[in-house]
Each structure stands twice: as C-alpha cells, then as structure tokens.
Design a protein around this motif. Structure first.
Motif, short mmCIF file in Angstrom:
data_model
loop_
_atom_site.label_atom_id
_atom_site.label_comp_id
_atom_site.label_asym_id
_atom_site.label_seq_id
_atom_site.Cartn_x
_atom_site.Cartn_y
_atom_site.Cartn_z
N PHE A 13 38.42 -23.02 51.46
CA PHE A 13 38.33 -22.56 50.08
C PHE A 13 37.97 -21.09 50.11
CE2 PHE A 13 37.67 -26.73 47.77
CZ PHE A 13 38.69 -26.51 46.86
N VAL A 14 38.71 -20.29 49.34
CA VAL A 14 38.44 -18.86 49.23
C VAL A 14 38.12 -18.58 47.77
CG1 VAL A 14 39.44 -16.56 49.47
CG2 VAL A 14 40.00 -18.33 51.14
N GLN A 15 37.00 -17.90 47.55
CA GLN A 15 36.58 -17.59 46.18
C GLN A 15 37.23 -16.29 45.73
OE1 GLN A 15 32.35 -17.13 45.74
NE2 GLN A 15 32.44 -17.50 43.55
N THR A 16 37.68 -16.30 44.45
CA THR A 16 38.30 -15.11 43.86
C THR A 16 37.65 -14.86 42.51
OG1 THR A 16 39.98 -16.30 42.57
CG2 THR A 16 40.53 -15.77 44.86
N TYR A 17 38.04 -13.77 41.88
CA TYR A 17 37.59 -13.56 40.51
C TYR A 17 38.32 -14.59 39.64
CZ TYR A 17 35.80 -9.12 42.21
OH TYR A 17 35.12 -8.17 42.91
N SER A 18 37.58 -15.24 38.76
CA SER A 18 38.17 -16.26 37.89
C SER A 18 39.24 -15.64 37.01
CB SER A 18 37.08 -16.91 37.03
OG SER A 18 37.60 -18.01 36.36
N GLY A 19 40.37 -16.33 36.93
CA GLY A 19 41.49 -15.83 36.15
C GLY A 19 42.41 -14.92 36.94
N GLN A 20 42.02 -14.57 38.16
CA GLN A 20 42.82 -13.67 39.00
C GLN A 20 43.47 -14.39 40.18
OE1 GLN A 20 43.17 -10.28 38.25
NE2 GLN A 20 42.21 -10.98 36.37
N GLU A 21 43.47 -15.73 40.15
CA GLU A 21 43.95 -16.51 41.30
C GLU A 21 45.40 -16.18 41.67
OE1 GLU A 21 40.87 -18.96 39.07
OE2 GLU A 21 42.67 -17.86 38.50
N GLU A 22 46.27 -16.07 40.68
CA GLU A 22 47.69 -15.80 40.95
C GLU A 22 47.87 -14.41 41.57
OE1 GLU A 22 51.50 -16.53 41.57
OE2 GLU A 22 50.16 -18.03 40.70
N ARG A 23 47.17 -13.42 41.04
CA ARG A 23 47.25 -12.05 41.58
C ARG A 23 46.74 -12.01 43.01
NH1 ARG A 23 44.01 -7.79 42.17
NH2 ARG A 23 42.26 -8.73 41.08
N VAL A 24 45.63 -12.70 43.28
CA VAL A 24 45.06 -12.72 44.63
C VAL A 24 46.00 -13.45 45.59
CG1 VAL A 24 43.12 -13.53 46.03
CG2 VAL A 24 42.69 -12.53 43.78
#
Length: 186
Positions: A13-24
């Motif tokens: 599991f890799v944590q990202t900024y919420s709402g930015q999953e597709e961009r990441v």
C-alpha cells in the motif's frame, strides 16, 4: 512473469494525497517507463469497485475508491524500486513498520490473502448496491399496488435489494416487501 520473479514480488500500500490517486498512478507509471523499472515494479492499481446508488428511485452507477488516498503497487522490493516509488510526486509514504535497527521505516507487504480479497472485490462483475434507507425511516411507496402509501422501514436487505416496510391498513401495520426502486424518502 516467471516463477522466480513471482517469489520476490509482493503487493504494497502506498499513501498519496487524497483525491490525487489517479494523478499519482500516472506519474508512477511514467517513472517506471522512463527509469526502466518494468522488471521490478509490475502493477499500480487504484482499488475501486462499482457501486449502484439508489437516488430518487433511480439506479445511479459509479466507481468508488475502496481506500481513498492509497494505491496498491506490485513490485520486487529493493533500494532502487523503493526509491522510485517513494520519490514519485504525490506519494507521501508506504504503509510501513518501524524497525529499531534502521532510521527509515520499512514497507510492509500485504499478505496474499488480503491482496486476493481486494482484487476479487475490484474485479467483481456484480456491482454493490448502496441505498440510503435505515430502519425506522418514513418512506413513500412510488410503484406497485401500494403506490402513494406511507410507511416505516422495518428491515433493509442490501444483498437482495429489498426493503421491508410497515404499511398501515385499516389501523393495522402490515409488512410489505418492496424493491429499493419502489420507495423513496418521504
């Protein structure tokens, strides 16, 4: 992927900024290509499932994130692949555990059973139905022989897409089982 590669390959599991999953996800996939890491980082998945919401008597299909702010990454963990993922713009951290011998926390791979459960939910052909009815809520019947009757929700069956409603007939409450599409909030 051959058997030797599969033995070293795990899901993280890799944590990202919420709402930015597709961009990441796009950033990470681009980095995998440009840094030639296809032999170490195999898949980047945004865990989503299809759900059907019942709104105003209509079925509204949509994709919903299972874990907002997280990606699943299938990779062979070593210093090089760890560096590529954690330094991708928008990645905030790996889900990890502290180790007393090292200053940096080590990423913890998911158990195969957890991965299988998540992937099964992602790949399911049957969308999950979400309805906003709760026991004790007042509703109005919009379809069928009891149209325009008012009632109270007695039971909600998500798996069958049915709701049991107590309707008053001649001063007596009678249970009536209806489809989610046959009722609305009153």
């Amino acid at each position: 992927m051959n058997t030797a590669q599969q033995a070293d390959t795990r899901w993280y599991f890799v944590q990202t900024y919420s709402g930015q999953e597709e961009r990441v996800r796009k950033n990470l996939e681009q980095r995998i290509e440009t840094m030639d890491m296809r032999n170490k980082i195999f898949q980047v998945v945004i865990p989503t499932e299809e759900i059907v919401e019942i709104k105003e008597g209509k079925r509204v299909p949509k994709q919903e994130r299972l874990y907002p702010g997280y990606l699943l990454v299938q990779m062979k963990m070593d210093d090089e692949s760890w560096y590529v993922v954690r330094n991708t713009p928008g990645v905030t951290a790996f889900v990890s555990a502290e180790d007393e011998t090292d200053a940096r926390p080590k990423p913890v791979p998911l158990e195969q059973q957890e991965v299988d459960t998540i992937l099964k939910r992602i790949e399911s052909d049957e969308p999950r139905v979400r309805v906003g009815f709760t026991v004790g809520q007042n509703i109005r019947i919009t379809d069928g022989p009891f149209v325009d009757f008012l009632g109270v929700v007695d039971d909600v069956s998500q798996e069958r897409s049915k709701v049991k409603v107590l309707v008053s007939f001649f001063g007596r409450e009678t249970p009536v089982e209806l489809d989610f599409l046959q009722v609305e909030r009153s």
